[in-house]
Each structure stands twice: as structure tokens, then as C-alpha cells.
Design a protein around this motif. Structure first.
Motif, PDB file in Angstrom:
ATOM      1  N   PHE A 136       0.833  -1.204   0.000  1.00 15.52           N
ATOM      2  CA  PHE A 136       0.000   0.000   0.000  1.00 15.52           C
ATOM      3  C   PHE A 136       0.869   1.256   0.000  1.00 15.52           C
ATOM      4  N   ALA A 137       1.833   1.309   0.888  1.00 14.43           N
ATOM      5  CA  ALA A 137       2.708   2.486   0.978  1.00 14.43           C
ATOM      6  C   ALA A 137       3.436   2.725  -0.344  1.00 14.43           C
ATOM      7  N   ASN A 138       3.919   1.678  -0.966  1.00 10.85           N
ATOM      8  CA  ASN A 138       4.627   1.810  -2.249  1.00 10.85           C
ATOM      9  C   ASN A 138       3.696   2.294  -3.355  1.00 10.85           C
ATOM     10  N   GLN A 139       2.507   1.722  -3.428  1.00  9.21           N
ATOM     11  CA  GLN A 139       1.546   2.121  -4.467  1.00  9.21           C
ATOM     12  C   GLN A 139       1.110   3.568  -4.261  1.00  9.21           C
ATOM     13  N   LEU A 140       0.870   3.952  -3.016  1.00 10.14           N
ATOM     14  CA  LEU A 140       0.479   5.329  -2.720  1.00 10.14           C
ATOM     15  C   LEU A 140       1.588   6.292  -3.130  1.00 10.14           C
ATOM     16  N   GLU A 141       2.821   5.953  -2.797  1.00  8.72           N
ATOM     17  CA  GLU A 141       3.962   6.809  -3.148  1.00  8.72           C
ATOM     18  C   GLU A 141       4.094   6.955  -4.666  1.00  8.72           C
ATOM     19  N   ARG A 142       3.984   5.836  -5.390  1.00  7.93           N
ATOM     20  CA  ARG A 142       4.058   5.904  -6.860  1.00  7.93           C
ATOM     21  C   ARG A 142       2.946   6.771  -7.430  1.00  7.93           C
ATOM     22  N   PHE A 143       1.733   6.563  -6.926  1.00 10.72           N
ATOM     23  CA  PHE A 143       0.587   7.309  -7.413  1.00 10.72           C
ATOM     24  C   PHE A 143       0.767   8.804  -7.160  1.00 10.72           C
ATOM     25  N   LEU A 144       1.083   9.161  -5.937  1.00 15.19           N
ATOM     26  CA  LEU A 144       1.206  10.575  -5.588  1.00 15.19           C
ATOM     27  C   LEU A 144       2.408  11.231  -6.269  1.00 15.19           C
ATOM     28  N   SER A 145       3.494  10.514  -6.379  1.00 12.99           N
ATOM     29  CA  SER A 145       4.684  11.075  -7.045  1.00 12.99           C
ATOM     30  C   SER A 145       4.377  11.405  -8.500  1.00 12.99           C
ATOM     31  N   ALA A 146       3.628  10.566  -9.151  1.00 11.65           N
ATOM     32  CA  ALA A 146       3.288  10.785 -10.554  1.00 11.65           C
ATOM     33  C   ALA A 146       2.365  11.965 -10.755  1.00 11.65           C
ATOM     34  N   ARG A 147       1.594  12.328  -9.751  1.00  7.18           N
ATOM     35  CA  ARG A 147       0.599  13.387  -9.913  1.00  7.18           C
ATOM     36  C   ARG A 147       0.950  14.689  -9.229  1.00  7.18           C
ATOM     37  N   ILE A 148       1.734  14.653  -8.182  1.00  8.63           N
ATOM     38  CA  ILE A 148       2.007  15.867  -7.415  1.00  8.63           C
ATOM     39  C   ILE A 148       3.306  16.534  -7.819  1.00  8.63           C
TER      40      ILE A 148
END
Length: 150
Positions: A136-148
Motif C-alpha cells: 500500500f505504501a509503495n503504491q500510494l507513493e508511486r501514485f502521488l509522485s506521478a501526480r504531485i
């Protein structure tokens, strides 16, 4: 972008990961539940208490979510509605649900529901473990890094 959390059944450890991400990246996170929730003191984290009732929290999330928002939920029908509105979903085990896979997950969920309705014991999901938290932490980080951090 806003992160909405289907908080009634969201594991505490997942919420804690979200709280840290909200503060670190300055992304608003709202927990939606039909019970009073305690949140850390943060300008980026709040809670919204809705009336008790079947799918009331889910309906409120769907009403408020906008294209590009992220929802944290293990609820597949909710995820399908969010994806339909242009939102994104990550479940507490770190799986990203999107237009490419939501129909398959919805079909499987409905099949399992039919089995349970016919009296078949399908068991329940395993407890969230260390591997799930990390996913979860890894997926959240990837998702947010790509958008923020664009």
C-alpha cells in the motif's frame, strides 16, 4: 487532488500511512465514516461523519469525488463508481483499481457474493500484514509522485 478514505473499515495502519503522506506532500485527506473518527492535528487531514445506514459513506464519497481524486477503499462497487467518475482507487492491500481492471474485479466480487448467497463458505480476507502495508505504501507513493511532483 483530494484523497477520500472509506474509513469505516479502513485498517488503522493504512490511515497512519495516509496521515504521514498528507503532511509530507501537503495533500488533503478526508476520512468518511458513519462514526466519529479521531484524526491527527493537521491542516491536511479531516474527518466527515455521515448518518448511519447502508452505503451512506460510499454515497457521500461518490457525491464528492472529482476526476483525478484518489479513494482508498476495499469496496469494489464503490471503486467502480469512482472510476466511472474519473477517480482512482487504491485498496488497503496496495492494488490500484482503474478502468483497465475494475470490471474484472466487479465480476469476481459479484460471483463470490452469489456463492455466499447460495450458502457456500468463501472465507474472508486475511488480516492486513506487513507485506500488504508495504504494498500500500509503495503504491500510494508511486501514485502521488506521478501526480504531485510534476
Amino acid at each position: 487532488m483530494h484523497i477520500w478514505v472509506d474509513a469505516d473499515a479502513c485498517p488503522r495502519v493504512i490511515k497512519e500511512i495516509l496521515f504521514r503522506a498528507a503532511d509530507r506532500l501537503q495533500v488533503p485527506v478526508t476520512l468518511v465514516a458513519n462514526k466519529l473518527l479521531h484524526t491527527p492535528r493537521s491542516p491536511f487531514v479531516d474527518a466527515l461523519q455521515v448518518a448511519r445506514g447502508f452505503d451512506v459513506a460510499d454515497s457521500e464519497i461518490v457525491r464528492r469525488v472529482q476526476a483525478g481524486d484518489l479513494v482508498i477503499s476495499a469496496d469494489i462497487p464503490l471503486a467502480a463508481l469512482v472510476v466511472e467518475k474519473g477517480g482512482h482507487v487504491i485498496d488497503p492491500r496496495g492494488q490500484l483499481l482503474d478502468a483497465d481492471n475494475i470490471q474484472q474485479r466487479l465480476t469476481l466480487r459479484n460471483f463470490m457474493d452469489e456463492l455466499r448467497g447460495a450458502g457456500v463458505d468463501t472465507g474472508g480476507p486475511a488480516a492486513i500484514g506487513h507485506r500488504d502495508r508495504q504494498a500500500f505504501a509503495n503504491q500510494l507513493e508511486r501514485f502521488l509522485s506521478a501526480r504531485i511532483r510534476r
